[in-house]
Design a protein around this motif. Structure first.
Motif, short mmCIF file in Angstrom:
data_model
loop_
_atom_site.label_atom_id
_atom_site.label_comp_id
_atom_site.label_asym_id
_atom_site.label_seq_id
_atom_site.Cartn_x
_atom_site.Cartn_y
_atom_site.Cartn_z
N VAL A 264 -5.28 10.40 2.41
CA VAL A 264 -6.20 10.33 3.55
C VAL A 264 -6.83 11.70 3.80
CG1 VAL A 264 -6.39 9.83 6.02
CG2 VAL A 264 -4.87 8.45 4.58
N ASP B 116 -0.19 9.92 3.24
CA ASP B 116 -1.06 10.76 4.07
C ASP B 116 -1.93 11.73 3.25
OD1 ASP B 116 -0.02 9.47 6.20
OD2 ASP B 116 1.04 11.18 7.07
N LYS C 181 -5.17 8.65 13.77
CA LYS C 181 -5.56 7.25 13.57
C LYS C 181 -6.99 7.16 13.08
CE LYS C 181 -2.36 5.10 16.86
NZ LYS C 181 -2.22 4.27 18.09
N GLN D 221 0.27 4.07 1.38
CA GLN D 221 0.21 4.70 2.71
C GLN D 221 0.64 6.18 2.63
OE1 GLN D 221 2.54 2.00 5.22
NE2 GLN D 221 0.67 0.89 5.76
N ASN E 74 -8.24 6.15 0.25
CA ASN E 74 -7.41 5.89 1.42
C ASN E 74 -6.37 4.83 1.07
OD1 ASN E 74 -6.22 5.28 3.87
ND2 ASN E 74 -8.16 5.20 5.00
N THR E 75 -5.14 5.26 0.83
CA THR E 75 -4.09 4.33 0.40
C THR E 75 -3.48 3.55 1.57
OG1 THR E 75 -2.48 6.14 0.43
CG2 THR E 75 -3.51 5.60 -1.69
N TYR E 76 -4.02 3.75 2.77
CA TYR E 76 -3.64 2.89 3.89
C TYR E 76 -4.51 1.64 3.88
CZ TYR E 76 -0.50 6.21 6.19
OH TYR E 76 0.56 7.03 6.49
N LYS E 77 -5.71 1.75 3.33
CA LYS E 77 -6.63 0.63 3.31
C LYS E 77 -6.69 -0.08 1.95
CE LYS E 77 -9.96 1.57 6.97
NZ LYS E 77 -9.98 0.18 7.46
N PRO F 169 0.85 -1.20 0.00
CA PRO F 169 0.00 0.00 0.00
C PRO F 169 0.88 1.25 0.00
CG PRO F 169 -0.69 -1.54 1.70
CD PRO F 169 0.63 -2.03 1.19
N LEU G 295 -7.03 7.70 9.45
CA LEU G 295 -6.48 6.55 8.73
C LEU G 295 -7.50 5.43 8.56
CD1 LEU G 295 -2.91 6.27 10.32
CD2 LEU G 295 -3.51 7.24 8.11
#
Length: 350
Positions: A255, A252, A269, A250, A279-282, A248, A272
Motif C-alpha cells: 500500500v 502494508d 484507511k 494485505q 494494493n494487496t488489500y484490494k 489477500p 488502504l
C-alpha cells in the motif's frame, strides 16, 4: 716458445671472457634500468588515474607526472615513444598501489589494464537508486543507465517487463570496469541472475508453486515488512499460507508502494482504499512486480520459509521491529488493537 704461445692464448681467452661478462652485465643493467627498475611515486604511495575517451596525451602526461617521478626518466620517455603511447593509450580507471617499472607503466595504459571497481548493493528501494549508485562509481552518468532501465525494448530483450525488471538485479558485490557501458552492466546482471537461479533454486520455487520472478516479488514484500532477519522466514510463511488459502496478502508495504507515501509511520484507511494493482488489500495474489530490489536474505527466506499455521501478524508493541503472529483473525485483531492504542498514545496518526 710453444708454451709461451699457449699462455698467451689462455690470457686472451680470459680477457675476452671477462670482456664478454662485462658487456653482458652492462647489457643486463641497461635492460633492467629500461624495463624493470621501479618508477618512484612522487608523494603518496597510491595513485588513481581516470582516463576518459576525451583525455588528451598532455592531460595524461600531466597526471602521470603528478603521481610519479618521471622528470628526466629516459626509460619511460623512450618506451612511451617506441610504443607510441601518445596515440594508443586506453580509457579507464587505473590504480597504482605498489612500485611499477617504466615498461609496465606504459603497457598499463597502452593495453587498458584497468583496476576493477567493486560495485556493492544490498536491498534498494528502486532502480533509480541503483542508477544513482552506479553513476557515482562508473564512467557513465546516472541518466545514461536510467535511460536503459526505462527502455521497454531493452527490458523485454532480457525477458522481463517494466514491473518485473527489478527482479533481474540480485544484490551482491560485483567487480566491473569503470569504462563498462550501461548495456554491458545490464548484460552482466542478467548473467548473474541466470547463475543465481540455478536448477536447485528453481526447483525450490516450483515446490512453492512460484516462479523465480514471483519469489522475488514476495521477497520484496518480506524485505519491507521486517529488518529482523530471524523473522523473515516466519513472515514469508504467513504470506505463503495466505496465498495457498487464496486470501489477500494485505501487506502494508504494498500500500505504501502504491501510494508513494514512503515516509509514513502508519498506514491509514484512506491509503488502504487506493486503487492500484499493487494494493494487496484490494487484490488477491501477488502484485505485478517487486516493490523493491530484495536482498538475497529475503529471497532465501521465501525459498526456505518457516512452516507454521500463522495467517496474520502485526507490529509488536515493543516497537523494536519485531512482530507478533496469530493463527486466527480474533487473535490478530486483539494484537492489532494493542498496537493501534500504542500509536494513538504516541500520537502517531500517519
Amino acid at each position: 716458445m710453444f708454451f709461451n704461445q699457449i699462455s698467451t692464448l689462455k690470457k686472451s681467452i680470459i680477457i675476452a671472457s671477462v670482456f664478454l661478462v662485462i658487456v653482458a652485465l652492462s647489457g643486463y643493467w641497461v635492460y633492467y634500468i629500461t624495463f624493470h627498475r621501479p618508477v618512484k611515486f612522487k608523494h603518496e604511495k597510491k595513485c588513481t588515474i581516470y582516463v576518459t575517451p576525451e583525455t588528451s596525451w598532455e592531460e595524461l602526461d600531466s597526471m602521470l607526472n603528478r603521481c610519479f617521478k618521471l622528470e628526466n626518466n629516459l626509460a619511460f620517455e623512450r618506451i612511451a615513444k617506441y610504443k607510441n603511447l601518445e596515440k594508443s593509450f586506453k580509457p579507464g580507471r587505473y590504480v597504482f598501489e605498489r612500485s611499477i617499472s617504466a615498461n609496465d607503466l606504459v603497457n598499463t595504459f597502452k593495453y587498458g589494464r584497468q583496476t576493477p571497481i567493486n560495485v556493492v548493493f544490498n536491498s534498494l528501494n528502486n532502480l533509480n537508486e541503483l542508477a544513482g549508485k552506479l553513476g557515482n562509481q562508473m564512467m557513465f552518468d546516472s541518466i545514461d543507465i536510467q535511460r536503459e532501465l526505462s527502455d521497454n525494448e531493452v527490458i523485454e530483450s532480457f525477458g522481463f517487463n517494466k514491473e518485473t525488471f527489478p527482479a533481474m538485479f540480485i544484490p551482491n558485490k560485483y567487480q566491473v570496469y569503470w569504462t563498462d557501458t550501461p548495456m554491458a552492466f545490464l548484460k552482466r546482471m542478467k548473467r548473474e541472475y541466470d547463475k543465481f537461479w540455478n536448477q536447485e533454486l528453481v526447483e525450490k520455487a516450483k515446490m512453492l508453486n512460484l516462479t523465480p520472478i514471483e519469489v522475488s516479488i514476495l521477497a520484496s514484500i518480506v524485505e519491507k515488512e521486517s529488518f529482523v532477519a530471524s523473522e523473515m522466514p516466519t513472515i514469508a510463511g504467513v504470506y505463503l499460507n495466505r496465498l495457498k488459502a487464496n486470501m489477500p496478502l494485505q501487506a502494508d508495504p504494498t500500500v505504501v508502494f502504491a501510494t508513494g507515501k514512503f515516509s509514513v509511520r502508519r498506514v491509514t484507511k484512506k491509503m488502504l482504499a487506493v486503487e492500484s494493482p499493487y494494493n494487496t488489500y484490494k487484490n488477491t495474489g501477488l502484485p505485478p512486480g517487486p516493490i523493491c530490489i530484495p536482498s538475497i536474505q529475503s529471497i532465501n527466506s521465501v525459498l526456505n520459509p518457516q512452516k507454521h499455521e500463522y495467517l496474520f501478524f502485526c507490529a509488536s508493541v515493543k516497537m523494536d521491529g519485531t512482530h507478533v503472529f496469530a493463527k486466527t483473525l480474533r487473535q490478530h485483531n486483539a494484537n492489532a488493537e494493542k498496537y493501534r492504542k500504542l500509536l494513538n498514545k504516541k500520537r502517531i496518526y500517519k
